[in-house]
Design an enzyme around this catalytic site. Structure first.
Site, PDB file in Angstrom:
ATOM      1  N   CYS A   1       0.807  -1.221   0.000  1.00  0.00           N
ATOM      2  CA  CYS A   1       0.000   0.000   0.000  1.00  0.00           C
ATOM      3  C   CYS A   1       0.841   1.273   0.000  1.00  0.00           C
ATOM      4  CB  CYS A   1      -0.965   0.004   1.183  1.00  0.00           C
ATOM      5  SG  CYS A   1      -2.279  -1.202   0.979  1.00  0.00           S
TER       6      CYS A   1
ATOM      7  N   ASN B   1     -10.277   0.454  -0.134  1.00  0.00           N
ATOM      8  CA  ASN B   1      -8.819   0.509  -0.202  1.00  0.00           C
ATOM      9  C   ASN B   1      -8.369   0.025  -1.591  1.00  0.00           C
ATOM     10  OD1 ASN B   1      -6.070   0.145   0.011  1.00  0.00           O
ATOM     11  ND2 ASN B   1      -6.134  -0.973   1.948  1.00  0.00           N
TER      12      ASN B   1
ATOM     13  N   HIS C   1      -3.290   7.444   2.925  1.00  0.00           N
ATOM     14  CA  HIS C   1      -3.732   6.175   2.339  1.00  0.00           C
ATOM     15  C   HIS C   1      -5.107   5.794   2.898  1.00  0.00           C
ATOM     16  CE1 HIS C   1      -3.871   2.166   0.883  1.00  0.00           C
ATOM     17  NE2 HIS C   1      -3.676   1.604   2.056  1.00  0.00           N
TER      18      HIS C   1
END
Ligand code: UT7
Length: 329
Positions: A116, A286, A256
């Site tokens: 990520c 996500n 994020h």
């Protein structure tokens, strides 16, 4: 820092059409809208459903959007980096295919993988090429088809992830705008808590592994959550302090989008008001490498030249960090 700074001069994005809502997930696994919304902030995510289309499909669409909006000539792009945790194939570069398809035929290209944090680390990499003075146009794309490694029977992961892509162009700037500072970290002792093992070189894909969905993402949510909260808040605070920024100086937090509670905790640690916290997790979930560029894509019209943006990410590995950037247009 060198005299040339690396500024973002254009943004593009792409989300697949299919919307996987919490209500639909309720019919697939034992979950409910109230749980997902209160624990994660997610209401829906986008999924690339069409057979045979992979991450490059998303990356090409986002890059094409950037090219159409900005009018940049793809033949002038010198480097294409695709930040991704879900490349089309194990060996052939997704970036090479993407670059060719968008007409960036004079560019070299490669993939960059840090789970990520891929896009955040990619920002650092792209900026260095520009700051060196050797390159003038670097295209950084964050793209992931997470649905390719989700077990839709695992309620601990299938409610979180979505597919998408975002792209930014880095160019030299001589007004001091663009990337100002970075603080990037990793700690391999965290890898057991968030991973997709099988298909990797240490884990031969067997019929049994496939049967048990061991090629899909596994996450120990609680451990990842704890580490994400403390580390993302720590690095954001550190970069703010060492650049002498106070609350009023910060225009935006671009964090994020893994869990709204993690983003809120980071914002709280740096005492930032909600209006300055970019948020689109409710729409996309996500999207791994695509969350940061998709925030820029959604908020582009609100950004002003000189705005101070604090980027922050945390992901598998573990990998994490923060970048301080001044918006250039
Ligand atoms: O992008 C990379 C980084 N990733 C992250 O940052 C993700 C970090 N982790 C998280 O966001 C959270 O840990 C999750 C959203 C994954 C899970 O939230 P949580 O508050 O940590 O829940 P939990 O795993 O502790 O589970 C709490 C309860 C459990 O039930 P019991 O044991 O208390 O009876 C779970 O079985 O919630 C249950 N549960 C669910 N219930 C309904 C777990 N998943 C679900 C679900 N729907 N989807």
């Amino acid at each position: 820092m060198s005299e040339i700074s690396a500024a973002i001069t254009a943004v593009g994005g792409y989300l697949p059409n299919y919307v996987l809502t919490n209500q639909i997930l309720e019919t697939i696994v034992d979950t409910n809208d109230e749980w997902i919304t209160s624990r994660t902030g997610i209401k829906e995510r986008r999924i690339l459903k069409e057979e045979g289309k992979g991450t490059s499909f998303l990356a090409i669409k986002a890059a094409q959007d950037l090219i159409d909006k900005s009018g940049v000539n793809p033949q002038e792009i010198e480097l294409v980096i695709v930040a991704t945790a879900t490349p089309d194939m194990k060996a052939a570069s997704t970036a090479a295919y993407t670059a060719t398809k968008i007409g960036a035929t004079n560019a070299f290209s490669y993939d960059l993988e840090a789970a990520c944090s891929s896009f955040l680390f990619g920002m650092s990499t792209a900026a260095k090429y520009i700051e060196s003075g050797r390159y003038k146009k670097v295209l950084l794309i964050g793209a992931d088809k997470n649905s390719s490694m989700i077990n839709y029977k695992d309620r601990a992961t299938c409610i979180i992830f979505g597919d998408g892509a975002g792209a930014v162009l880095f160019e030299p700037n001589n007004e001091g705008l663009g990337v100002q500072d970075e603080y990037l970290r990793s700690d391999g002792s965290g890898r057991e808590f968030l991973q997709a093992k099988y298909g990797g070189s240490s884990y031969k894909t067997t019929a049994e592994a496939l049967e048990n969905n061991e090629h899909c993402i596994f996450q120990d949510g609680k451990t990842v959550f704890k580490n994400a909260v403390s580390n993302m808040a720590d690095v954001s605070e550190k970069i703010i302090k060492r650049n002498g920024l106070n609350n009023d100086d910060i225009s935006w937090l671009a964090a994020h989008q893994a869990n709204k509670r993690i983003i809120d905790a980071t914002a709280k640690r740096i005492s930032l008001e909600d209006e300055k916290v970019m948020m689109n997790i409710q729409k996309y979930g996500n999207t791994t490498s695509a969350t940061l560029p998709l925030l820029l894509y959604d908020y582009e019209s609100k950004l002003k030249k000189g705005d101070n943006i604090i980027f922050a990410a945390f992901g598998g590995g573990f990998t994490w960090g923060s970048i301080y950037l001044k918006w250039a247009y």
